[in-house]
Structures are given as structure tokens and as C-alpha cells.
Design an enzyme around this catalytic site. Structure first.
Site, short mmCIF file in Angstrom:
data_model
loop_
_atom_site.label_atom_id
_atom_site.label_comp_id
_atom_site.label_asym_id
_atom_site.label_seq_id
_atom_site.Cartn_x
_atom_site.Cartn_y
_atom_site.Cartn_z
N GLY B 46 0.87 -1.17 0.00
CA GLY B 46 0.00 0.00 0.00
C GLY B 46 0.90 1.22 0.00
O GLY B 46 1.80 1.32 0.84
N ARG B 85 10.50 -0.71 -4.56
CA ARG B 85 9.36 -0.77 -5.46
C ARG B 85 9.27 0.54 -6.26
O ARG B 85 9.29 1.63 -5.68
CB ARG B 85 8.07 -1.04 -4.66
CG ARG B 85 8.20 -2.36 -3.83
CD ARG B 85 6.86 -2.85 -3.35
NE ARG B 85 6.00 -3.17 -4.48
CZ ARG B 85 4.68 -3.33 -4.39
NH1 ARG B 85 4.08 -3.16 -3.22
NH2 ARG B 85 3.97 -3.63 -5.45
N ASP B 237 -1.28 4.87 -6.27
CA ASP B 237 0.14 4.67 -5.98
C ASP B 237 0.98 5.85 -6.43
O ASP B 237 2.05 6.12 -5.90
CB ASP B 237 0.64 3.36 -6.59
CG ASP B 237 0.10 2.18 -5.81
OD1 ASP B 237 -1.06 1.79 -6.05
OD2 ASP B 237 0.82 1.68 -4.92
#
Lengths: 349, 349
Positions: B46, B85, B237
């Protein structure tokens, strides 16, 4: 070639589609109720294959009846099959064909022997199987010209040899293009909840040596947006007279996404999937299956205990999203009702 | 309240999101590399939660450094987090905040002791956590007025307490409407391949007593078409300066389907998710994760052996599909660049 369903000396033999792709096992049904169970529990699935299974199941049920009960019990066997799955019209079409043949035999020979009627019913079921395979081959011949060398084709669920008597509808068209030597690539939607794409379509593509890649259903739109899909081809469970198409849940979404990205969206289905009695998609009954298919993933519980799920097995794609319908009679474009009539589809003449 | 991530006497404690919903277990990271592993293996996920984890991980890494190495090694710790990420910008935003604080401490007190810098970094990480929870509460206050009594809300993935410091972005708005007494129903997309919807959102909804039903991702469009969805709310995101939104794969499809069915499509995200350096969605790097997440589930293989899969974790939704973006500064509508500037979002002034 994959033997989805066959008639073997008074028994119906099917590949167990629940065990694929990991295990290639066959079940033999010697009683019509076993065929009903196989349809209900998805041992066999796919609209045309379910129609063939019902026809063979009815032939099997008739075969096992004492001669003097044939006339009395035949219709209740047919009724039992008609209660299995509500959406795919091929089931009802096949049952109607078996009833017509039954009635024709009695009408043509008033004192006909039960054995002769039983033989005729077996013959009719086998004819339905053969006609289906032939129709798929024809769809392939018509449909392959929609596929260009180098194309990437997105498909959903399994509309392949396993969903039919053999060869397949959507996958039949893909097979035909591949057999012709076209270099193609297939994007396989996994097709939750029962994963017919990941399990069955992937298995067929692998066996055939057709280059293919698995994606989750949620990725399809993104690949279209990125220009990685040249066309979409899916099967159908029922096509209304106006060209609205009921097919595996998720098909509607693909069609909307295809239109938004100017990707042609094709439906491949035999004429027996077109239901002239259903005027529009709104009239198509949508099967609601058990929650646990969604709450579990391949047998493993995924959601918290006691959580609810919806599980409609199909959705309806309005005709305006469909570029063309590929049938054994040719490629039909909008307006579909006119196209169905001109193709000489049964009941539309 | 769910404790997604917390700082406990020189350690970072997180709920293990891979084990939910079946097991509620916590892991304790005492080395920054353990926090990196937790981000990589989705123990924590998340966008806002990953940002907080990185901030705490950096504070932890600094804490464990010998004082004289602090200046030398601090940046390599930051770099290690930046390689986890690529898509969610909150990660880079949080790393930048930690760097700024680090530099500010040295700038304001040239002979500052390492211990004081370490304390400041811990303070900064905790401030990021607190600010995130506060921002989510504000999003709830702003966003809940978009939800009417009786509404059914579709959401994708998990943009809840588990995706943030607490309360949640998309689920924060839903929580706020529920806390206000509005009767709502949530349709939870299961969100393949990692099932954050089925596992995490379902768990949060159940814990909170918010009526909710699980569906497969492929069903969402069909429920919209049937008039069973009043609005869609998802998280983000990364939001580009023009309002294009990167979010969990499948979000783009929902947005297109929402527009086709005239269903409002809302994105809830803190200002820290808006990246002024990314002009449009085309510039957002999309993480490609391992094939096996698609080919397997819970260790069970679903596709035939040797089959390939694609696994992009995110997609980009163009701004024209977004009705509004709900932030802690208010509800922003198109043109988004102007809205971001007017809201006083960082860097847009």
C-alpha cells in the site's frame, strides 16, 4: 485431438475438466443421471459441449429404459436435463432436437419398436456431435481471415475443443489461423472464479504449440490500452435475436474496454447458440452459482470466514460492442437480426 | 484500530499482511534490511504504508549505525529503500523527507551529535505516520459527502488501514460515511493476483461491521451495467501532475467501465501521492512482478507446467476517467493541475 465427449458402446465418456491441466482423466457415465451430475459439477462445461452431453445423456437415458416405459419416461429425462444450467441455449436446443427426433420416429412409423427409437436417439446425439465439430471447422475457415500474421489475440474463459465437440469456437478460429501458418500470440484471461482460462485454454494452447501468455482478468484492459492486443475473440452461451451476447462473466467488461481502445471484438459461436425466442439480452436468465467458488481459490479459502460473495456465472454484452459474430454460415455484422435472417439461421428464415 | 505499522523501542513492528485474513500475526524488524525484505515480499504494502515503512526503516538503519558512520552510510540506506518498489511515489517522497530532515539537522547545528540526529530521524518517521493518519481522517471528512445513504460502493485492492498508517484512503472515506450512520454496502473486488481485496479489504470491512460482498474482478463491470454500483472509490500509488493515476492493476478497467455506465469514479489519496515531477501517467514506471504470482496461488499451480504469465502490478488511468480526487486538502476536480495548485499541494504553489 482432445476427446471432450464421446459415445462408447452405450456409455458417455468425458474428459474430467475439473482435473485439468494437472491430470488427464476420463469419466464414464452409464446412467443419464451421471451425465446430469457431470454437467452440474462442471466435469463438462462450455455451451456446445453441454448441449452434446445433454443429447447423449438423453440417448443414454432412453437406452436404459424398458421398452414399454420409453414413451412415458422420455420427456421426464429431457426435463431433468433442462433443469441443469439456465443460460446456455445450446442445452435447450439439443434437448429440442432430441424431442423432435423422438416424435418424428413415432410419427413416421406408428408401430415402431422401442429398440428402433433408441437407436434413432443415439444416432441423433452422435449427429449433433459431428455437426458441432464440422461447424467449428467452418467457423475457423471463416474467422481466420480476421486474424493477421503477427496478431496478439485476447480470449476469455475456454471456448476451445473442451467447450465443444472438438476444435472449438473462439479457439477454433485461433487454431485455424495457427494451422495456416500465421504467427500469432494468445493472451489468456485466467477467468475467475473457476479459472477456465488458466486451466483449460492454457492447456489447449500448450498442447497445440500456440504461443500464449496467461494474465489475470484485471490486466486485459491495460494490455489493450498499451496497444498489445490486436483483437478479442470469445465464445457465447446464448445470442439474442438482436445480437446481444451472454457469455462467461467478464466478457462484457472486455467488450467495453475493446471499444474504448478501438480493438475489434469478435464472438465465435455456432448458429445453435442464437436464440430467436430471446429478443434481447435482457431476457437471458443468468445463472447464479455457489458463493464458495468465489470465496475459495482453487480449493483454498481466501476471504475471512463468514464473508459473502456474489457469483453470477455470465454477463450480457450489448450488440453495439460486437464487431462481428463468426458462425459456421459466415461472419455476421450489425444489424445482427438482419444478418441472422440472411445467413439462413434456423428459425430466422 | 488495526496497527499496520508502529515503532516500538528501536524496532519496527508490522502486521504480516501475507498471513491475513486467516492469521493475525506481527513481525518485528530490528535491522533496516528486514524492513526492506518486508516491503519486497509484501508483508507490508500500500503506497502510504510503504512510505511509512521506508521512513521507519531509515530511522532504524540510522539508529543502528555507529555514530561516526552516520554521515557516511545514511544515504546508502536511503538508496537501498529506493530500490524496493518503483511505482508508488510515497516511497520516494518519504525517503526525501528523511533526507531533508537529516540535512536540516546538520545544517542547523554544525557540531550536532549523532544521537541527536538519530532521535530527529525517529521523530520524523513518527511524524510521517501521524500525518498520514491525520490526512486519512481529513480525506474521510471531505469524501464522505460524496456518499449517499443507501449507496453501494465498489472498491479495488486494499486502500484501507492496512495500506496506510491507519484508517485508510478509499476505505477511510467509506469508514467515515459508515461512522456517520450512512447505510452503505461495499462491493469488494478480489484483486488478483495477490487478492488484497478478498484478503485485506474483506477483513477490514468485516472487523468494522460494514456490509460488504466479495466479487471477482471480472464481475465489476457487469454489476455497474446492472445499476448495482453508485460510485467507485480506489486509492492511488502515484498521481501525475495532470491527474493521471497509477494504481493496482485493474483500476483502469474499472474507470473505463464506470464512465461507460455513468458511475462516478473517485480516487482517494494524500497529497504525498501527487508527483509534480511526473507530468503524465506515461512517465510512471510500472513494476513487473514475478510470473509465479499469476501462475500459482498459495503454492498451488493453476496453469500447465512451463506456461508463461505477465504480471504488471499497476496500470495507469487517464485523468479523463476520474470524476474527482479526494485529498486531505479537499476534493479536487479537473483540470487537476489547476486543482493541485489551488489546493496548495507541495511543490505546486
Amino acid at each position: 485431438m482432445i476427446k471432450t465427449i464421446s459415445w462408447d458402446r452405450g456409455a458417455v465418456v468425458m474428459i474430467d475438466q475439473r482435473a485439468l491441466p494437472h491430470e488427464e482423466r476420463y469419466i464414464t457415465c452409464r446412467e443419464y443421471r451421471e451425465v446430469i451430475d457431470a454437467i452440474n459439477d462442471m466435469t463438462i462445461r462450455g455451451a456446445p459441449a453441454v448441449g452434446i452431453a445433454a443429447a447423449m445423456g438423453i440417448a443414454l437415458g432412453a437406452l436404459n429404459l424398458p421398452g414399454k416405459q420409453l414413451k412415458e419416461d422420455f420427456y421426464s429425462i429431457c426435463d431433468a436435463f433442462s433443469r441443469t444450467r439456465p443460460t446456455a441455449v445450446n442445452l435447450f436446443w439439443a434437448i429440442d432436437r432430441m424431442k423432435s427426433r423422438f416424435e418424428k420416429e413415432f410419427a413416421s412409423t406408428p408401430n415402431i419398436k422401442a429398440a428402433a427409437v433408441k437407436k434413432a436417439l443415439t444416432e441423433e446425439a452422435l449427429r449433433i456431435l459431428e455437426e458441432d465439430v464440422r461447424a467449428n471447422r467452418q467457423m475457423g475457415i471463416h474467422g481466420k481471415r480476421l486474424i493477421k500474421d503477427g496478431d496478439t489475440i485476447l480470449t476469455h474463459c475456454n471456448a476451445g475443443a473442451l467447450a465443444t465437440g472438438g476444435y472449438g469456437t473462439a479457439l477454433g478460429v485461433i487454431r485455424a489461423a495457427h494451422e495456416e501458418g500465421k504467427k500469432i500470440h494468445v493472451l489468456v484471461d485466467e477467468t475467475r472464479p473457476l479459472l477456465q482460462g488458466a486451466r483449460l485454454t492454457a492447456w489447449e494452447m500448450k498442447n497445440e504449440g500456440i504461443p500464449a501468455t496467461l494474465i489475470t482478468d484485471s490486466m486485459a484492459g491495460s494490455f489493450m490500452k498499451r496497444g498489445m492486443v490486436n483483437l478479442v475473440i470469445v465464445g457465447a452461451d446464448r445470442i439474442a435475436a438482436n445480437g446481444d451476447v451472454a457469455n462467461k462473466i467478464g466478457t462484457y467488461s472486455l467488450a467495453v474496454l475493446a471499444k474504448a481502445n478501438r480493438v475489434p471484438f469478435y464472438v465465435a459461436a455456432p448458429i445453435s447458440t442464437i436464440d430467436r425466442h430471446t429478443r434481447t439480452g435482457n431476457e437471458i436468465p443468468i445463472e447464479e452459482r455457489k458463493e464458495k467458488e468465489v470465496l475459495r481459490f482453487h480449493g483454498t479459502k481466501i476471504a475471512p470466514g463468514g464473508f459473502n460473495a456474489y457469483n453470477p456465472a455470465f454477463d450480457v454484452t450489448p450488440n453495439r460492442y460486437i464487431t462481428a459474430i463468426i458462425t459456421e454460415k459466415g461472419i455476421i455484422t450489425a444489424p445482427f437480426l438482419k444478418g441472422f435472417k440472411e445467413s439462413g439461421s434456423q428459425g430466422f428464415e
